[in-house]
Design an enzyme around this catalytic site. Structure first.
Site, PDB file in Angstrom:
ATOM      1  N   CYS A  74      10.925  40.035  16.844  1.00 21.19           N
ATOM      2  CA  CYS A  74      11.760  41.001  16.118  1.00 21.19           C
ATOM      3  C   CYS A  74      13.129  41.110  16.779  1.00 21.19           C
ATOM      4  CB  CYS A  74      11.078  42.363  16.074  1.00 21.19           C
ATOM      5  SG  CYS A  74      10.820  43.126  17.685  1.00 21.19           S
ATOM      6  N   GLU A 114       4.367  40.017  21.426  1.00 17.05           N
ATOM      7  CA  GLU A 114       5.143  39.345  22.475  1.00 17.05           C
ATOM      8  C   GLU A 114       5.304  40.271  23.679  1.00 17.05           C
ATOM      9  OE1 GLU A 114       5.864  39.957  19.296  1.00 17.05           O
ATOM     10  OE2 GLU A 114       7.243  38.492  18.440  1.00 17.05           O
TER      11      GLU A 114
HETATM   12  C1  HJL Z   1       6.651  40.672  15.761  1.00 20.54           C
HETATM   13  C2  HJL Z   1       4.919  42.146  16.358  1.00 20.54           C
HETATM   14  C3  HJL Z   1       5.300  43.011  15.271  1.00 20.54           C
HETATM   15  C4  HJL Z   1       6.395  42.636  14.475  1.00 20.54           C
HETATM   16  N1  HJL Z   1       7.038  41.468  14.723  1.00 20.54           N
HETATM   17  N2  HJL Z   1       7.304  39.528  15.983  1.00 20.54           N
HETATM   18  N3  HJL Z   1       5.642  41.012  16.567  1.00 20.54           N
HETATM   19  N4  HJL Z   1       4.599  44.142  15.030  1.00 20.54           N
HETATM   20  O1  HJL Z   1       3.958  42.414  17.117  1.00 20.54           O
HETATM   21  C5  HJL Z   1       8.237  43.513  13.069  1.00 20.54           C
HETATM   22  C6  HJL Z   1       8.580  44.756  12.229  1.00 20.54           C
HETATM   23  C7  HJL Z   1       8.341  46.074  13.001  1.00 20.54           C
HETATM   24  C8  HJL Z   1       8.862  47.263  12.200  1.00 20.54           C
HETATM   25  C9  HJL Z   1       8.384  48.604  12.751  1.00 20.54           C
HETATM   26  N5  HJL Z   1       6.825  43.464  13.461  1.00 20.54           N
HETATM   27  O2  HJL Z   1       6.672  48.085  15.189  1.00 20.54           O
HETATM   28  O3  HJL Z   1       9.966  44.675  11.927  1.00 20.54           O
HETATM   29  O4  HJL Z   1       7.145  50.503  14.795  1.00 20.54           O
HETATM   30  O5  HJL Z   1       6.978  46.251  13.247  1.00 20.54           O
HETATM   31  O6  HJL Z   1       8.489  49.231  16.505  1.00 20.54           O
HETATM   32  O7  HJL Z   1      10.293  47.257  12.185  1.00 20.54           O
HETATM   33  O8  HJL Z   1       8.804  48.787  14.090  1.00 20.54           O
HETATM   34  P1  HJL Z   1       7.726  49.162  15.204  1.00 20.54           P
HETATM   35 ZN    ZN Z   2       8.763  42.779  18.591  1.00 21.48          ZN
END
Ligand code: HJL
Ligand code: ZN
Length: 174
Positions: A101, A66
């Site tokens: 997230c 996003e």
């Molecule tokens: C969403 C994304 C992605 C996540 N969720 N909606 N889009 N990677 O592109 C959610 C997950 C997080 C971890 C690790 N993933 O990514 O909770 O290192 O990837 O900031 O909490 O955090 P980081």
């Molecule tokens: Zn996110």
């Protein structure tokens, strides 16, 4: 290089097809054991134009799908993400394979906060799955978006495929 706005073959309102497109983007994301591989698409609801596509880790840094979409739109218009409300159409839709997230283990700004910061341009967020409880628990994005008047809609039917792609880089539990 700035990505151009493009027309597409998906019929307006065909949410499953948009979600399948987002899933195809997610599958481009490099596998990583500590996140989900997610794909996202931003659409102008009035014209059915795709304003941006994104997937996890597409842009440099620890970027979410996003977040990549929003960054690309900012870059194209030469405005900071804090001023996206000035350039987004009045009725903007976000499709994302995994719900935005609300907390990140890295401590980076969660995508729901990025969306809320835009103001009232994003009207609807379509999600393919709720975030599993693996990295963070109690994702509060649905509540936060709805509190801000943004519709949150679960598009059912692709859960298995979305989770397979999302977790492909994770260690397999036996
Ligand atoms: C969403 C994304 C992605 C996540 N969720 N909606 N889009 N990677 O592109 C959610 C997950 C997080 C971890 C690790 N993933 O990514 O909770 O290192 O990837 O900031 O909490 O955090 P980081
Ligand atoms: Zn996110």
């Amino acid at each position: 290089m700035a990505e151009e706005i493009f027309k597409n073959d998906i019929v307006a309102g065909d949410h499953i097809s948009y979600m399948k497109f987002a899933l195809s983007l997610a599958s481009k994301s490099p596998p990583k054991p500590t996140n989900y591989r997610v794909g996202a698409v931003v659409v102008n609801a009035a014209t059915n134009e795709i304003l941006a596509t994104g997937y996890t880790l597409e842009l440099p840094g620890n970027t979410h799908a996003e977040e990549c979409c929003l960054e690309k739109i900012s870059e194209r218009h030469g405005v900071p993400t804090s001023r996206l409300d000035e350039v987004l159409p009045e009725e903007t839709i976000l499709y994302t394979t995994v719900e935005p997230c609300s907390q990140r283990l890295s401590g980076n700004l969660p995508c729901v906060d990025r969306l809320l910061a835009i103001g009232n341009r994003i009207k609807t967020v379509y999600v393919g799955v709720y975030e599993p409880e693996k990295f963070v628990s109690g994702n509060s994005s649905k509540q936060k978006l709805e509190n801000a008047g943004i519709e949150f809609i679960h598009v059912a039917g692709l859960e298995k495929e979305i989770l397979e792609v999302a977790t492909a880089g994770h260690e397999k539990s036996t």
